[in-house]
Write an enzyme that holds these catalytic residues in place. Structure first.
Site, PDB file in Angstrom:
ATOM      1  N   HIS A 186       0.844  -1.189   0.000  1.00  0.00           N
ATOM      2  CA  HIS A 186       0.000   0.000   0.000  1.00  0.00           C
ATOM      3  C   HIS A 186       0.880   1.240   0.000  1.00  0.00           C
ATOM      4  O   HIS A 186       1.989   1.227   0.543  1.00  0.00           O
ATOM      5  CB  HIS A 186      -0.978   0.012   1.179  1.00  0.00           C
ATOM      6  CG  HIS A 186      -0.350   0.079   2.536  1.00  0.00           C
ATOM      7  ND1 HIS A 186       0.027   1.268   3.133  1.00  0.00           N
ATOM      8  CD2 HIS A 186      -0.041  -0.891   3.426  1.00  0.00           C
ATOM      9  CE1 HIS A 186       0.531   1.015   4.323  1.00  0.00           C
ATOM     10  NE2 HIS A 186       0.521  -0.280   4.538  1.00  0.00           N
TER      11      HIS A 186
ATOM     12  N   ASP B  42      -0.504   4.461   0.796  1.00  0.00           N
ATOM     13  CA  ASP B  42      -0.926   5.460   1.773  1.00  0.00           C
ATOM     14  C   ASP B  42      -0.155   5.235   3.072  1.00  0.00           C
ATOM     15  O   ASP B  42       0.308   4.120   3.351  1.00  0.00           O
ATOM     16  CB  ASP B  42      -2.434   5.397   2.014  1.00  0.00           C
ATOM     17  CG  ASP B  42      -2.866   4.151   2.767  1.00  0.00           C
ATOM     18  OD1 ASP B  42      -2.543   3.040   2.296  1.00  0.00           O
ATOM     19  OD2 ASP B  42      -3.520   4.278   3.821  1.00  0.00           O
TER      20      ASP B  42
ATOM     21  N   ASP C 221       6.636   0.974   5.825  1.00  0.00           N
ATOM     22  CA  ASP C 221       5.207   0.675   5.840  1.00  0.00           C
ATOM     23  C   ASP C 221       4.447   1.690   4.998  1.00  0.00           C
ATOM     24  O   ASP C 221       3.987   2.697   5.524  1.00  0.00           O
ATOM     25  CB  ASP C 221       4.724   0.692   7.286  1.00  0.00           C
ATOM     26  CG  ASP C 221       3.258   0.349   7.445  1.00  0.00           C
ATOM     27  OD1 ASP C 221       2.733  -0.377   6.588  1.00  0.00           O
ATOM     28  OD2 ASP C 221       2.644   0.814   8.427  1.00  0.00           O
TER      29      ASP C 221
ATOM     30  N   GLU D 204      -5.154   1.686   3.076  1.00  0.00           N
ATOM     31  CA  GLU D 204      -4.997   0.616   4.073  1.00  0.00           C
ATOM     32  C   GLU D 204      -4.917   1.172   5.485  1.00  0.00           C
ATOM     33  O   GLU D 204      -5.507   0.632   6.426  1.00  0.00           O
ATOM     34  CB  GLU D 204      -3.750  -0.215   3.753  1.00  0.00           C
ATOM     35  CG  GLU D 204      -3.643  -1.525   4.536  1.00  0.00           C
ATOM     36  CD  GLU D 204      -2.992  -1.376   5.895  1.00  0.00           C
ATOM     37  OE1 GLU D 204      -3.133  -2.296   6.728  1.00  0.00           O
ATOM     38  OE2 GLU D 204      -2.328  -0.339   6.136  1.00  0.00           O
ATOM     39  N   GLU D 205      -4.181   2.260   5.648  1.00  0.00           N
ATOM     40  CA  GLU D 205      -3.990   2.818   6.983  1.00  0.00           C
ATOM     41  C   GLU D 205      -5.271   3.435   7.545  1.00  0.00           C
ATOM     42  O   GLU D 205      -5.409   3.558   8.763  1.00  0.00           O
ATOM     43  CB  GLU D 205      -2.875   3.871   6.973  1.00  0.00           C
ATOM     44  CG  GLU D 205      -1.505   3.351   6.553  1.00  0.00           C
ATOM     45  CD  GLU D 205      -0.871   2.416   7.575  1.00  0.00           C
ATOM     46  OE1 GLU D 205      -1.560   2.016   8.546  1.00  0.00           O
ATOM     47  OE2 GLU D 205       0.306   2.083   7.415  1.00  0.00           O
TER      48      GLU D 205
ATOM     49  N   HIS E  47       4.476   3.551  12.049  1.00  0.00           N
ATOM     50  CA  HIS E  47       3.400   4.341  12.663  1.00  0.00           C
ATOM     51  C   HIS E  47       3.918   5.332  13.698  1.00  0.00           C
ATOM     52  O   HIS E  47       3.132   6.110  14.244  1.00  0.00           O
ATOM     53  CB  HIS E  47       2.327   3.453  13.318  1.00  0.00           C
ATOM     54  CG  HIS E  47       1.538   2.631  12.362  1.00  0.00           C
ATOM     55  ND1 HIS E  47       0.320   2.072  12.684  1.00  0.00           N
ATOM     56  CD2 HIS E  47       1.783   2.252  11.079  1.00  0.00           C
ATOM     57  CE1 HIS E  47      -0.152   1.395  11.651  1.00  0.00           C
ATOM     58  NE2 HIS E  47       0.733   1.480  10.664  1.00  0.00           N
TER      59      HIS E  47
END
Length: 459
Positions: free
Chosen positions: A94, A96, A127, A160-161, A427
């Site tokens: 992903h 995003d 990520d 996704e996030e 994150h």
């Protein structure tokens, strides 16, 4: 990196491509592709999607499309036919990313890939923009040495996030689009850098917004405090009910006694990986692996309330919070969301009005680690990691599309790999990727595709 004579050309090709990979990752990281229009312009996500589409076209993909998904975001799809009779493998990542959490907190700018202490720092570096680059590296290495032996589909998700389910709903409406014999979800990571790992379990996610109202408007805390019901205080009490005294998650009706039987996570290693301060206890009971991979966990992601700086002496009339509940395989995320909402509503003190609305959902997942694709991956990891054996762990996070694909294509073999080992701090502030992990995992994927083709009778 050591490689057998048979696979040395692939390893050499990946190594030679690493400078270009760094340049491309820097370009991708520069897009502020947070899929939340209240935080960043949607044009940033569209630009990142177009960059990936252009990269796939440059690799000769016969079909490339930007998919407008029901949540208002775009996912990038590409298809590259394989040799006659070869299996098809779907590669997922992903583009995003999570918000940077305050750009001033980063050691270097979050959207500027920066090399420091042997790692590349930037939001999405691991990520999961790094996952996009990992897939490209693997395909390029194979093309340079004998060709790509399988049919390939690529899907790069755009939300996704956010957990808003756009790609899941699109896939359900177009059930043939992502069909494949095997799926490599490039959004996980090794248990530790240098320890090759596949993730066999993902917890699902139920996310809700809870709002508490007690007054028609804010009141002076001196004139009314002590009798006027404070909405923020009520919210704090409600949220506190979600944890037992030892920190274990408590949601009425939700089982929380699961046990993990696979690779264990030593407590001291977890404390170091998580940066737990000296003297601070871990929360919950059971082993660390039980708590991370086999049991539910609740997290209060944010609270709307006055900041300390500039706060006025007021009793708050309203307050709200965003709450995330992770649930292990065997628990339906929709049912967990219902139980969470009922729990929150039942804990309202002083007759406070409580409303709960869904904010995102993803089902948990458990892989079949006895499937043939895992044999092909184990051999690939052993080769790429100098003889180290593949480990099997869980992951506390959620990748909602995984369960959707498992439901749509029950015959497909699904593997989860990637670049998000603990030091990556995904994150969080100062997210980074290890270039060595990127190199090894790209080689692993190339070897896997070659092994899988041979295993399935492809060329």
């Amino acid at each position: 990196m050591v490689s057998s004579p048979e696979h040395a050309p692939l390893a050499g090709a990946v190594r030679e491509m690493m400078p270009e990979a760094r340049r491309e990752l820097a370009e991708l990281v520069a897009f502020r592709s947070v899929a939340d229009p209240e935080l960043f312009p949607p044009e940033e996500c569209r630009a990142a999607a177009e960059w990936i589409a252009a990269a796939l076209r440059a690799e000769g993909f016969a079909e490339v499309a930007l998919l407008d998904t029901p949540d208002g975001t775009q996912s990038v799809y590409g298809r590259l036919p394989g040799p006659e009779g070869a299996p098809t493998v779907l590669l997922y990542a992903h583009y995003d990313v999570q918000p940077p959490l305050g750009e001033e907190l980063w050691t270097s700018p979050p959207f500027e890939l920066t090399e420091r202490d042997g790692r590349w720092y930037g939001r999405g570096a691991a990520d999961c923009k790094g996952g996009v680059i990992m897939h490209l590296l693997a395909l390029r290495a194979l093309r340079a040495h004998g060709g790509i032996p399988v049919g390939v589909k690529v899907i790069a998700e755009g939300s996704e996030e956010r957990g808003t389910g756009g790609l899941e709903r699109y896939a359900e409406a177009h059930p043939e689009l992502l069909r494949a014999d095997a799926v490599v979800i490039g959004d996980s990571g090794n248990f530790q850098a240098g320890r090759p790992t596949v993730t066999a379990v993902l917890r699902g996610m139920a996310m809700v917004r809870v709002r508490v109202d007690t007054l028609e408007g804010n009141l002076h805390s001196g004139a009314f405090g002590g009798a006027a019901p404070d909405a923020l205080a009520a919210l704090i009490r409600i949220l506190d009910s979600l944890r037992a005294a030892d920190g274990s998650t408590v949601v009425d009706g939700l089982a929380a006694d699961g046990v993990w039987s696979g690779t264990q996570y030593p407590e001291e290693q977890f404390r170091a990986d998580a940066g737990v301060l000296a003297g601070v206890e871990l929360t919950g009971s059971g082993t660390v692996a039980d708590r991370l991979w086999a049991r539910p966990s609740v997290t209060v992601l944010g609270i709307d309330c006055p900041p300390v700086v500039g706060a006025t002496p007021s009793v708050q009339a309203s307050a709200r919070a965003l709450v995330s509940l992770r649930v292990p395989p065997g628990t339906d995320a929709g049912e967990a969301a219902r139980l969470l909402a009922a729990h929150l509503e039942s804990r309202a003190p002083w007759g406070a009005r409580v409303s709960v609305e869904a904010a995102g959902e993803g089902q948990p997942f458990r892989a079949d680690t006895a499937s043939p694709a895992y044999t092909a991956m184990a051999a690939a990891m052993r080769e790429a990691y100098d003889g180290a054996e593949m480990e099997i762990t869980g992951q506390g996070g959620s990748i909602p599309l995984t369960s959707t694909l498992a439901g749509l294509y029950p015959e497909a073999e699904i593997l989860l790999t990637g670049l998000s080992e603990p030091a990556a701090r995904i994150h969080a502030v100062d997210e980074s990727v290890s270039p060595d992990e990127l190199e090894r995992m790209a080689l692993t994927e190339a070897l896997f595709l070659r092994n899988y083709a041979a295993q399935r009778g492809g060329s």
